[in-house]
Design a protein around this motif. Structure first.
Motif, short mmCIF file in Angstrom:
data_model
loop_
_atom_site.label_atom_id
_atom_site.label_comp_id
_atom_site.label_asym_id
_atom_site.label_seq_id
_atom_site.Cartn_x
_atom_site.Cartn_y
_atom_site.Cartn_z
N SER A 38 2.04 -10.63 7.96
CA SER A 38 2.27 -11.09 9.34
C SER A 38 3.72 -11.49 9.55
CB SER A 38 1.35 -12.28 9.65
OG SER A 38 -0.01 -11.91 9.54
N ALA A 39 4.28 -12.20 8.57
CA ALA A 39 5.66 -12.68 8.69
C ALA A 39 6.66 -11.52 8.71
CB ALA A 39 5.98 -13.64 7.56
N LEU A 40 6.47 -10.54 7.83
CA LEU A 40 7.42 -9.43 7.76
C LEU A 40 7.27 -8.49 8.95
CD1 LEU A 40 7.25 -8.60 3.94
CD2 LEU A 40 9.09 -9.76 5.18
N GLU A 41 6.05 -8.28 9.40
CA GLU A 41 5.84 -7.42 10.58
C GLU A 41 6.44 -8.06 11.83
OE1 GLU A 41 1.64 -6.84 10.56
OE2 GLU A 41 1.72 -5.21 9.08
N SER A 42 6.50 -9.39 11.87
CA SER A 42 7.13 -10.06 13.01
C SER A 42 8.63 -9.82 13.04
CB SER A 42 6.85 -11.57 12.95
OG SER A 42 7.64 -12.20 11.96
N GLN A 43 9.17 -9.30 11.93
CA GLN A 43 10.60 -9.00 11.83
C GLN A 43 10.88 -7.51 12.02
OE1 GLN A 43 12.81 -11.77 11.40
NE2 GLN A 43 10.80 -12.63 11.92
N ASN A 44 9.90 -6.80 12.59
CA ASN A 44 10.03 -5.36 12.85
C ASN A 44 10.23 -4.55 11.56
OD1 ASN A 44 9.86 -5.58 15.74
ND2 ASN A 44 11.97 -6.35 15.73
N LEU A 45 9.61 -5.01 10.49
CA LEU A 45 9.63 -4.28 9.23
C LEU A 45 8.27 -3.62 9.01
CD1 LEU A 45 11.39 -6.95 6.96
CD2 LEU A 45 12.42 -4.89 7.95
N VAL A 46 8.28 -2.45 8.41
CA VAL A 46 7.04 -1.76 8.07
C VAL A 46 6.57 -2.28 6.72
CG1 VAL A 46 5.96 0.45 7.56
CG2 VAL A 46 7.70 0.30 9.35
N VAL A 47 5.31 -2.71 6.66
CA VAL A 47 4.76 -3.29 5.43
C VAL A 47 3.71 -2.34 4.86
CG1 VAL A 47 3.54 -5.23 4.41
CG2 VAL A 47 5.19 -5.63 6.25
N SER A 48 3.89 -1.99 3.60
CA SER A 48 2.93 -1.14 2.89
C SER A 48 2.31 -1.95 1.76
CB SER A 48 3.64 0.10 2.33
OG SER A 48 2.75 0.86 1.52
N CYS A 49 1.04 -2.34 1.94
CA CYS A 49 0.34 -3.14 0.93
C CYS A 49 -0.40 -2.22 -0.03
CB CYS A 49 -0.64 -4.10 1.59
SG CYS A 49 0.13 -5.34 2.65
N GLN A 50 -0.16 -2.41 -1.31
CA GLN A 50 -0.79 -1.59 -2.34
C GLN A 50 -1.79 -2.41 -3.14
OE1 GLN A 50 -0.21 1.72 -2.63
NE2 GLN A 50 1.22 1.61 -0.91
N SER A 51 -2.74 -1.72 -3.74
CA SER A 51 -3.75 -2.38 -4.57
C SER A 51 -3.13 -2.96 -5.83
CB SER A 51 -4.85 -1.38 -4.94
OG SER A 51 -5.67 -1.89 -5.97
N SER A 52 -3.68 -4.06 -6.30
CA SER A 52 -3.17 -4.68 -7.53
C SER A 52 -3.51 -3.84 -8.76
CB SER A 52 -3.76 -6.09 -7.69
OG SER A 52 -5.18 -6.04 -7.74
N ALA A 53 -4.34 -2.80 -8.59
CA ALA A 53 -4.69 -1.93 -9.72
C ALA A 53 -3.71 -0.77 -9.87
CB ALA A 53 -6.11 -1.38 -9.53
N ILE A 54 -2.71 -0.70 -9.02
CA ILE A 54 -1.79 0.43 -9.02
C ILE A 54 -0.73 0.30 -10.11
CG2 ILE A 54 -0.04 -0.53 -7.47
CD1 ILE A 54 -0.02 2.21 -6.05
N ASP A 55 -0.26 1.44 -10.58
CA ASP A 55 0.88 1.48 -11.49
C ASP A 55 2.11 1.79 -10.63
OD1 ASP A 55 2.97 2.45 -13.26
OD2 ASP A 55 1.43 2.57 -14.82
N LEU A 56 2.96 0.80 -10.44
CA LEU A 56 4.08 0.95 -9.51
C LEU A 56 5.08 2.02 -9.94
CD1 LEU A 56 4.82 -2.72 -8.42
CD2 LEU A 56 4.15 -0.82 -6.95
#
Length: 212
Positions: free
Chosen positions: A23-41
């Protein structure tokens, strides 16, 4: 042509904090991509690079995130990947288990290539923490939007003691304490003198102790 919005890739272990950060980052006109905690970054970043997909401008990752099927923390490998493949990529670690970041944790992260380490978001530090990410992204801060979110939050949450030292060294020679550090610590620990046992009562007969 409309300006391409900057993207923040996030991986959180705390769903409540993930929602708050989104919510905070989207309020700054940034695109947020949330990934699963099971992912290998690292695998995800390799895949994005090979397919020609744009690499996010910043990765916000929980400092306690471990690699799948492993006890290895992903923060170090992600920082190494960025330094080798995308120097412009900023990596910010996030520790929702603490309300304040200790200096030793800050040093630990910086040595591995992270841009910063941020604590658990609360009503008092939300504006400053998000402003740090916005600054690293080279974006313009919309402070009024953040203040509105902070004012809607309850008071500062009680400190949550960490269950794991996520900043502990992991088989890294550079993480061994220096002699100066050991010497400074020794000042706080003085040896405790041993107590002599008192002799048990008895009779002395010609220099020989006889039990009663």
């Amino acid at each position: 042509m409309a300006e391409l919005k900057k993207t923040v890739l996030m991986v959180h272990l705390d769903s409540e904090q993930e929602q708050l950060w989104s919510s905070a980052l989207e309020s700054q006109n940034l695109v947020v991509s949330c990934q699963s905690s099971a992912i290998d970054l690292v695998e995800l970043l390799d895949s994005m690079q090979q397919s020609g997909d744009p690499i996010p401008g910043l990765i916000l990752v929980d400092s306690g995130l471990k690699a799948p099927d492993s006890q290895t923390l992903q923060s170090s490998s992600v920082c190494q990947w960025g330094a080798k493949n995308s120097p412009a990529l900023k990596v910010v670690l996030f520790n929702p288990r603490q309300d304040k970041i200790k200096s030793i944790e800050q040093s630990w992260a910086v040595r591995r290539g992270a841009a910063d380490v941020l604590p658990r978001l609360n009503s008092e530090n939300l504006v400053a923490s998000v402003a740090r990410v916005v600054s690293l992204m080279g974006a313009v801060l919309e402070q009024s939007s953040l203040e509105a979110i902070a004012n809607s939050m309850p008071g500062t949450a009680p400190e949550v003691p960490p269950t794991t030292n996520y900043f502990a060294p992991i088989e890294d020679v550079d993480d061994q304490p220096e002699e100066s550090e050991l010497e400074s610590e020794s000042e706080y620990y003085e040896p405790v003198p041993r107590r002599r046992r008192k002799p048990k009562p008895g009779l002395i007969y010609r220099g020989v102790k006889v039990k009663k």
